[in-house]
Motif scaffolding. Structure first.
Motif, PDB file in Angstrom:
ATOM      1  N   VAL A  74       0.847  -1.200   0.000  1.00 51.78           N
ATOM      2  CA  VAL A  74       0.000   0.000   0.000  1.00 51.78           C
ATOM      3  C   VAL A  74       0.880   1.247   0.000  1.00 51.78           C
ATOM      4  O   VAL A  74       0.649   2.197  -0.755  1.00 51.78           O
ATOM      5  N   ASN A  75       1.921   1.256   0.831  1.00 51.86           N
ATOM      6  CA  ASN A  75       2.826   2.403   0.885  1.00 51.86           C
ATOM      7  C   ASN A  75       3.588   2.582  -0.427  1.00 51.86           C
ATOM      8  O   ASN A  75       3.779   3.713  -0.883  1.00 51.86           O
ATOM      9  N   ALA A  76       4.003   1.492  -1.027  1.00 54.52           N
ATOM     10  CA  ALA A  76       4.699   1.583  -2.324  1.00 54.52           C
ATOM     11  C   ALA A  76       3.764   2.138  -3.391  1.00 54.52           C
ATOM     12  O   ALA A  76       4.176   2.963  -4.221  1.00 54.52           O
ATOM     13  N   LEU A  80       4.443   5.328  -5.838  1.00 56.33           N
ATOM     14  CA  LEU A  80       4.376   5.197  -7.289  1.00 56.33           C
ATOM     15  C   LEU A  80       3.404   6.210  -7.879  1.00 56.33           C
ATOM     16  O   LEU A  80       3.687   6.815  -8.924  1.00 56.33           O
ATOM     17  N   ALA A  81       2.292   6.427  -7.212  1.00 54.79           N
ATOM     18  CA  ALA A  81       1.286   7.373  -7.691  1.00 54.79           C
ATOM     19  C   ALA A  81       1.845   8.790  -7.783  1.00 54.79           C
ATOM     20  O   ALA A  81       1.428   9.573  -8.639  1.00 54.79           O
ATOM     21  N   GLU A  82       2.815   9.125  -6.926  1.00 50.88           N
ATOM     22  CA  GLU A  82       3.454  10.447  -6.971  1.00 50.88           C
ATOM     23  C   GLU A  82       4.154  10.695  -8.320  1.00 50.88           C
ATOM     24  O   GLU A  82       4.383  11.834  -8.707  1.00 50.88           O
ATOM     25  N   PHE A  83       4.478   9.617  -9.011  1.00 49.72           N
ATOM     26  CA  PHE A  83       5.167   9.706 -10.304  1.00 49.72           C
ATOM     27  C   PHE A  83       4.236   9.328 -11.457  1.00 49.72           C
ATOM     28  O   PHE A  83       4.687   9.147 -12.584  1.00 49.72           O
ATOM     29  N   GLY A  84       2.939   9.161 -11.157  1.00 51.97           N
ATOM     30  CA  GLY A  84       1.998   8.747 -12.191  1.00 51.97           C
ATOM     31  C   GLY A  84       2.154   7.286 -12.562  1.00 51.97           C
ATOM     32  O   GLY A  84       1.779   6.878 -13.659  1.00 51.97           O
ATOM     33  N   ALA A  85       2.701   6.482 -11.666  1.00 55.83           N
ATOM     34  CA  ALA A  85       2.960   5.068 -11.924  1.00 55.83           C
ATOM     35  C   ALA A  85       2.084   4.192 -11.023  1.00 55.83           C
ATOM     36  O   ALA A  85       1.476   4.673 -10.068  1.00 55.83           O
ATOM     37  N   THR A  86       2.059   2.902 -11.330  1.00 61.94           N
ATOM     38  CA  THR A  86       1.327   1.914 -10.537  1.00 61.94           C
ATOM     39  C   THR A  86       2.197   0.671 -10.378  1.00 61.94           C
ATOM     40  O   THR A  86       3.311   0.604 -10.935  1.00 61.94           O
ATOM     41  N   LEU A  87       1.661  -0.318  -9.701  1.00 60.99           N
ATOM     42  CA  LEU A  87       2.392  -1.578  -9.580  1.00 60.99           C
ATOM     43  C   LEU A  87       2.617  -2.229 -10.950  1.00 60.99           C
ATOM     44  O   LEU A  87       3.551  -3.007 -11.118  1.00 60.99           O
ATOM     45  N   THR A 119       0.702 -14.737 -11.608  1.00 57.45           N
ATOM     46  CA  THR A 119       2.118 -14.678 -11.960  1.00 57.45           C
ATOM     47  C   THR A 119       2.488 -13.235 -12.282  1.00 57.45           C
ATOM     48  O   THR A 119       2.523 -12.836 -13.448  1.00 57.45           O
ATOM     49  N   PRO A 120       2.772 -12.440 -11.237  1.00 56.41           N
ATOM     50  CA  PRO A 120       3.144 -11.046 -11.499  1.00 56.41           C
ATOM     51  C   PRO A 120       4.386 -10.973 -12.390  1.00 56.41           C
ATOM     52  O   PRO A 120       5.367 -11.685 -12.141  1.00 56.41           O
ATOM     53  N   PRO A 121       4.370 -10.129 -13.431  1.00 56.38           N
ATOM     54  CA  PRO A 121       5.523 -10.004 -14.327  1.00 56.38           C
ATOM     55  C   PRO A 121       6.597  -9.099 -13.721  1.00 56.38           C
ATOM     56  O   PRO A 121       6.902  -8.022 -14.224  1.00 56.38           O
ATOM     57  N   VAL A 122       7.139  -9.561 -12.600  1.00 54.66           N
ATOM     58  CA  VAL A 122       8.090  -8.774 -11.815  1.00 54.66           C
ATOM     59  C   VAL A 122       9.240  -9.679 -11.379  1.00 54.66           C
ATOM     60  O   VAL A 122       9.000 -10.750 -10.810  1.00 54.66           O
TER      61      VAL A 122
END
Length: 153
Positions: A74-76, A80-87, A119-122
């Motif tokens: 949740v914190n990550a 990420l949202a501060e940069f316009g990004a998501t998981l 299967t997260p692509p990470v």
């Protein structure tokens, strides 16, 4: 001699230890976002699901692993949202844990939940360590994300 500085964009949670240790929670350089080790704290810096400690200040058990991992994601996501990004933009993560078996069990469940897929692509690393920044903390996770940057016409 010509000197060019790398442009950096930063983000913080505003918790006390950022200033005390002297670091930022996240920094973006070009298309890459680097997120410092995240803990399971709320917006005020209060630890969520802290582990119970023995007389020596060591965790008694690791039953809080799932809740700590979930809050850490949740914190990550907030950073990420501060940069316009998501998981969806995350390409690598590293989990530093005090107990690998409990982290593997809890992490496999929470990761699938947070990424919304079995299967997260990470690229993912799970590393056992002897201690973390706070005794009640049993997991810390770092993230690296890559975002598309529009090119000028």
């Amino acid at each position: 001699m010509t000197s060019t500085r790398i442009k950096k964009k930063i983000a913080n949670h505003g918790v006390a230890w950022e200033q005390a240790f002297g670091y930022v929670q996240a920094v973006q350089v070009k298309d890459t976002i680097y997120i410092s080790g995240q803990l399971s704290h709320d917006g005020d810096g209060k630890l969520i699901a802290p582990a119970a400690l023995d007389a020596a200040g060591r965790p008694i058990d690791f039953n809080q692993m799932e809740d700590q991992i979930r809050q850490t994601y949740v914190n990550a996501k907030k950073l990420l949202a501060e940069f316009g990004a998501t998981l969806e933009d995350v390409v690598e993560e590293t989990l530093f844990v005090l107990d690998v078996p409990s982290a593997f069990a809890a992490g496999s469940k929470v990761r699938k939940e947070m990424y919304g897929t079995d299967t997260p692509p990470v690229a993912s690393n799970l590393i056992g360590v002897s201690e973390l920044a706070f005794p009640e903390q049993i997991v810390e996770i770092t993230f690296r994300a890559v975002v598309d940057i529009p090119t000028a016409p």
